[in-house]
Scaffold this active site. Structure first.
Site, mmCIF file in Angstrom:
data_model
loop_
_atom_site.group_PDB
_atom_site.id
_atom_site.type_symbol
_atom_site.label_atom_id
_atom_site.label_comp_id
_atom_site.label_asym_id
_atom_site.label_seq_id
_atom_site.Cartn_x
_atom_site.Cartn_y
_atom_site.Cartn_z
ATOM 1 N N GLU A 31 0.854 -1.186 0.000
ATOM 2 C CA GLU A 31 0.000 0.000 0.000
ATOM 3 C C GLU A 31 0.890 1.236 0.000
ATOM 4 O O GLU A 31 1.959 1.237 0.618
ATOM 5 C CB GLU A 31 -0.901 -0.018 1.241
ATOM 6 C CG GLU A 31 -1.632 1.249 1.565
ATOM 7 C CD GLU A 31 -2.654 1.625 0.501
ATOM 8 O OE1 GLU A 31 -2.725 2.818 0.177
ATOM 9 O OE2 GLU A 31 -3.360 0.726 0.002
ATOM 10 N N CYS B 247 -13.600 -0.661 -8.907
ATOM 11 C CA CYS B 247 -14.648 0.348 -8.724
ATOM 12 C C CYS B 247 -14.833 1.166 -9.993
ATOM 13 O O CYS B 247 -15.505 2.200 -9.977
ATOM 14 C CB CYS B 247 -14.319 1.256 -7.535
ATOM 15 S SG CYS B 247 -12.746 2.132 -7.681
#
Length: 463
Positions: free
Chosen positions: A341, A415
């Protein structure tokens, strides 16, 4: 129709249209030429009509004109409504810009989202999955467990507005309820507005954020000038009465502080019970807004990866460990999960969450995944499976490194169907096949399309 349009603008023309189909974002599509009143010079021109559904005859007011198309808003339904039309459940629908599909039956919303995903996969990659899985549905209408709500004080009226932006506008519309917000949050909006109205420094508040864990609620107040002690005490008493955590944020994320920190750490919590894992998070951390869809999504991802004890999994864009920790449960103590991340703070949060769940097989690294990471040791260890959960921009920069990972199975959580389709095309070039896909109704009543896809390695290709 239940408040599904703003007041008419007299200067804009109105025409009658026969609606033919739906656009990807849920607007009705019609063409000039289907009615004798249409201007002859516009025949054949496409019109996107907000709130109109296929098969309906509507009167619509033009709101925007361009060379190839026009936009309009339905002002009157002239004949029988579509079988897919339902009554909007929110009194603010049509003014508030948060929802765009409350007038469409939930089944049709999901059907539309699947069509969007199919269309993008075909257009950008020329592929379709071997199998379409059943959509993941939201189990309740009040699904949102967090929201940022705008605040604006109107001094001439001595009135404070608490609400969301209007459709295609920066103007706030005052709301007293939100049908998609968790009921424990929505029910407190009127009282929260009255509290903010009573503060001396109300003009200095830009927005508030509400977040709900499984057992806690937080109220974050973003203020651009320092609040006086009396205002802070009023906010404190409100939070104490409600049993909420109170946070103030005068500047950027680093300025966030909890009032009455002695009551506990700066944390909310949620659990994924199917995996016996519990997460701690800050009010500013990214978490999925829909708890039930999130749990179903994580379960499906683990099922698709078919993980065995002792396998190695790479989780890219891992955040606070929403997928990493369940994956670590699946591979067991002899396996390994590597989460990556960009945010160092989120990497620390994921590391802490792994420790609190005794998952020593999960390790986390901070890395900007849009930049070259091939020199890092974690990127060269080889993996049995790969999970990618990127932001809307997708994971295009990562695709060149995928062959080096050696993963037999890849789950891509998206998404944005356009970037998923683009990246899927690259995965196919690398010798992967799109085996399964499903849409997920993470954001019910909106046009946002969330999806999950499984790719499997089928052949060796010299890249």
């Amino acid at each position: 129709m239940k408040q599904q349009a703003k007041s008419r603008k007299p200067q804009q023309p109105e025409y009658i249209f026969q609606v033919e189909t739906l656009s990807h974002e849920g607007r009705g599509i019609a063409h000039y030429g289907s009615h004798p009143d249409h201007p002859a010079d516009k025949h054949g021109k496409k019109v996107f009509i907000r709130y109109a559904l296929p098969g309906e005859t509507v009167k619509a007011q033009i709101t925007h004109e361009a060379k190839r198309l026009e936009e309009a808003e339905m002002v009157e339904l002239l004949a029988e409504p579509s079988a897919n039309r339902v009554e909007a459940v929110c009194p603010h629908y049509g003014i508030c810009g948060g929802c765009s599909m409350q007038h469409i039956h939930p089944d049709e919303q999901i059907h539309l989202k699947q069509n969007v995903l199919q269309s993008h996969l075909q257009h950008f990659a020329g592929i379709q999955p071997e199998q379409w899985l059943e959509p993941i549905r939201s189990l309740q209408s009040d699904y949102r467990r967090r929201a940022r709500i705008g605040v604006r004080y109107l001094p001439k009226q001595d009135r404070l507005i608490l609400g969301f932006r209007e459709h295609h506008s920066n103007r706030l519309t005052s709301i007293h309820t939100c049908s998609v917000l968790d009921k424990k949050l929505s029910d407190n909006l009127p009282e929260l507005r009255n509290l903010l109205q009573s503060l001396k420094g109300k003009a200095h508040i830009g927005h508030v954020e509400l977040a709900k864990g499984d057992h806690e609620i937080s109220l974050l107040v973003r203020h651009i000038e320092k609040l006086n002690n009396a205002d802070v005490n009023q906010l404190r008493q409100f939070a104490l009465h409600k049993g909420w955590q109170l946070y103030l944020q005068p500047k950027g994320p680093e300025s966030l502080r909890r009032i009455d920190e002695e009551q506990g750490a700066m944390r909310l919590h949620y659990a994924l019970n199917a995996f016996d894992v519990n997460f701690a998070f800050s009010p500013l951390d990214f978490t999925q807004v829909n708890a039930t869809v999130n749990e179903q999504m994580v379960q499906l991802a683990c099922e698709l990866l078919q993980l065995q004890q002792g396998e190695r999994v790479l989780d890219l864009f891992c955040g606070l460990g929403n997928f990493s920790l369940p994956l670590a449960r699946c591979v067991g103590a002899k396996g390994q999960v590597v989460g990556v991340e960009a945010s160092e703070e989120m990497v620390q949060r994921a590391t802490d969450n792994a420790k609190r769940n005794n998952l020593v097989q999960a390790s986390f690294f901070s890395q900007d995944l849009t930049k070259d990471f091939s020199h890092h040791s974690w990127a060269n260890q080889g993996f049995d499976a790969l999970l990618i959960d990127p932001p809307r921009a997708g994971a295009y920069e990562i695709m060149q490194y995928v062959p080096n990972f050696g993963a037999k199975r890849i789950v891509y959580v998206s998404c944005n169907p356009a970037t998923l389709a683009r990246d899927a095309g690259v995965l196919v070039q690398h010798g992967y096949q799109l085996k399964k896909a499903a849409v997920m109704d993470m954001f019910t009543h909106t046009e946002h399309v969330e999806s999950i896809a499984l790719f499997e390695k089928i052949q060796e290709i010299n890249d």
